[in-house]
Design a protein around this motif. Structure first.
Motif, PDB file in Angstrom:
ATOM      1  N   GLN A  91       1.263  -1.407   0.000  1.00 15.89           N
ATOM      2  CA  GLN A  91       0.193  -0.274   0.134  1.00 15.89           C
ATOM      3  C   GLN A  91       0.897   1.818  -0.079  1.00 15.89           C
ATOM      4  O   GLN A  91       0.693   2.175  -0.611  1.00 15.89           O
ATOM      5  CB  GLN A  91      -1.140   0.000   1.095  1.00 15.89           C
ATOM      6  CG  GLN A  91      -1.842  -0.708   1.140  1.00 15.89           C
ATOM      7  CD  GLN A  91      -2.898  -1.483   2.438  1.00 15.89           C
ATOM      8  OE1 GLN A  91      -2.908  -0.394   2.960  1.00 15.89           O
ATOM      9  NE2 GLN A  91      -2.430  -2.375   3.457  1.00 15.89           N
TER      10      GLN A  91
ATOM     11  N   GLU B 265       3.836   1.595  -1.406  1.00 14.77           N
ATOM     12  CA  GLU B 265       4.593   1.723  -2.905  1.00 14.77           C
ATOM     13  C   GLU B 265       3.532   2.150  -3.523  1.00 14.77           C
ATOM     14  O   GLU B 265       3.849   2.789  -4.399  1.00 14.77           O
ATOM     15  CB  GLU B 265       5.009   0.160  -2.538  1.00 14.77           C
ATOM     16  CG  GLU B 265       5.864  -0.021  -2.410  1.00 14.77           C
ATOM     17  CD  GLU B 265       7.609   0.692  -2.581  1.00 14.77           C
ATOM     18  OE1 GLU B 265       7.847   0.809  -3.239  1.00 14.77           O
ATOM     19  OE2 GLU B 265       7.966   1.313  -1.520  1.00 14.77           O
ATOM     20  N   LEU B 266       2.538   1.632  -3.730  1.00 10.76           N
ATOM     21  CA  LEU B 266       1.381   2.145  -4.492  1.00 10.76           C
ATOM     22  C   LEU B 266       0.777   4.125  -4.074  1.00 10.76           C
ATOM     23  O   LEU B 266       0.188   4.301  -5.400  1.00 10.76           O
ATOM     24  CB  LEU B 266      -0.175   1.562  -4.032  1.00 10.76           C
ATOM     25  CG  LEU B 266      -0.520   0.071  -4.944  1.00 10.76           C
ATOM     26  CD1 LEU B 266      -0.966  -0.655  -4.275  1.00 10.76           C
ATOM     27  CD2 LEU B 266       0.256   0.133  -5.811  1.00 10.76           C
TER      28      LEU B 266
ATOM     29  N   ALA C 289      -0.153   6.096  -7.569  1.00 11.63           N
ATOM     30  CA  ALA C 289      -1.216   6.252  -7.551  1.00 11.63           C
ATOM     31  C   ALA C 289      -1.719   7.758  -7.873  1.00 11.63           C
ATOM     32  O   ALA C 289      -2.391   8.138  -8.946  1.00 11.63           O
ATOM     33  CB  ALA C 289      -2.210   6.356  -6.579  1.00 11.63           C
TER      34      ALA C 289
ATOM     35  N   LEU D 239      -5.414   7.029  -3.704  1.00 11.86           N
ATOM     36  CA  LEU D 239      -5.537   5.575  -4.092  1.00 11.86           C
ATOM     37  C   LEU D 239      -6.745   5.431  -2.398  1.00 11.86           C
ATOM     38  O   LEU D 239      -5.913   6.149  -0.788  1.00 11.86           O
ATOM     39  CB  LEU D 239      -4.547   4.330  -4.079  1.00 11.86           C
ATOM     40  CG  LEU D 239      -5.139   2.781  -3.699  1.00 11.86           C
ATOM     41  CD1 LEU D 239      -6.200   2.606  -5.002  1.00 11.86           C
ATOM     42  CD2 LEU D 239      -4.607   2.035  -3.508  1.00 11.86           C
TER      43      LEU D 239
ATOM     44  N   PHE E  41      -8.556  -0.747  -7.840  1.00  9.36           N
ATOM     45  CA  PHE E  41      -8.016  -0.225  -6.726  1.00  9.36           C
ATOM     46  C   PHE E  41      -8.982   0.785  -7.182  1.00  9.36           C
ATOM     47  O   PHE E  41      -8.776   1.381  -8.591  1.00  9.36           O
ATOM     48  CB  PHE E  41      -6.491   0.186  -7.680  1.00  9.36           C
ATOM     49  CG  PHE E  41      -5.677  -0.853  -7.271  1.00  9.36           C
ATOM     50  CD1 PHE E  41      -5.236  -1.135  -6.169  1.00  9.36           C
ATOM     51  CD2 PHE E  41      -5.812  -2.091  -8.287  1.00  9.36           C
ATOM     52  CE1 PHE E  41      -4.063  -2.299  -5.857  1.00  9.36           C
ATOM     53  CE2 PHE E  41      -5.193  -3.031  -8.574  1.00  9.36           C
ATOM     54  CZ  PHE E  41      -4.384  -3.124  -6.914  1.00  9.36           C
TER      55      PHE E  41
ATOM     56  N   ALA F  19       1.484  -1.357  -9.950  1.00  5.92           N
ATOM     57  CA  ALA F  19       1.699  -1.867  -9.017  1.00  5.92           C
ATOM     58  C   ALA F  19       2.052  -3.806  -8.999  1.00  5.92           C
ATOM     59  O   ALA F  19       2.059  -4.279  -8.415  1.00  5.92           O
ATOM     60  CB  ALA F  19      -0.326  -1.488  -8.834  1.00  5.92           C
TER      61      ALA F  19
END
Length: 237
Positions: free
Chosen positions: A124, A126-127, A131, A139, A175, A202
């Protein structure tokens, strides 16, 4: 007779020892290293995963107290420990937690092994920048299709048990972002669009922390989701 590969193993051990000596020497002179860089330091889930990530997750998966300590130190995670459960000789789970709150909401809430929960926390984090860069928004939610299921790989009648049989895997389908947009694995993966680019990145981010990452590129059974588990050793086709 010398075993094949013995020379490589000896060289790798020697290089590791040399690196260790250099690191200790540098530390004596006040050089500091970022979190998750040195193998003897605790895992810091609020800091980025680094070169040791797969090894660190493997250790957490085999050391319950160490794993729980990592979860407890995470600043944006609330969880509840659940009792171990044994279904049969190949199904059940140990050291499982329910994530009550995370940096990004999951729908539904995730119940999984401690190590998988730790890897999801890193995922999460890293995302978040991906995003913003690809979707120009934060996100806010991840849709998941389940963690525990007492079955074999690919739901075959025979064969080895899936990592889902021990709550050590999760299937992620979509997502959602604060601007109302969605990146769906089934609809958007592989497309030259912001959602498609987000999903591709992702997938790459997942490969940094999970043992196995499977998606639409792997086979048609994964056309609508990313399968993420802690049972492999960096298998990410």
């Amino acid at each position: 007779m010398r075993r094949p590969g013995a020379g490589c193993s000896t060289l790798a051990a020697a290089l590791f020892a040399l690196v260790l000596v250099i690191v200790v020497w540098l530390m004596r002179y006040g050089v500091t290293f970022p979190p998750n860089t040195l193998p003897w330091r605790p895992v810091v889930l609020d800091a980025p995963p680094r070169w040791l990530a797969h090894w660190q997750m493997y250790r957490l998966g085999h050391d319950g107290p160490r794993c729980l300590a990592a979860l407890e130190s995470a600043g944006h995670l609330g969880f509840t420990r659940l009792r171990d459960r044994r279904i049969d000789d190949r199904c059940g789970f140990t050291n499982v937690v329910r994530a009550d709150s995370q940096p990004v909401a999951f729908s539904p809430h995730v119940t999984a092994t401690c190590a998988l929960t730790a890897a999801l926390y890193w995922f999460q984090i890293e995302l978040a920048p991906i995003a913003r860069q690809e979707m120009h928004s934060d996100l806010v939610r991840i849709d998941q299709l389940g963690t525990y299921s007492c079955r074999n790989v690919n739901s075959e009648m025979d064969g080895r048990r899936s990592q889902h049989a021990t709550a050590n895997a999760i299937d992620v389908a979509a997502f959602h972002f604060a601007n109302g947009k969605t990146a769906s694995v089934l609809r958007d993966f592989g497309k030259p669009s912001p959602a498609g680019r987000f999903l591709d990145r992702a997938h790459g981010a997942a490969c940094k922390v999970f043992g196995t990452v499977l998606g639409p590129r792997y086979n048609r059974l994964h056309a609508n989701h990313f399968h993420l588990d802690m049972g492999g050793a960096g298998f990410c086709p």
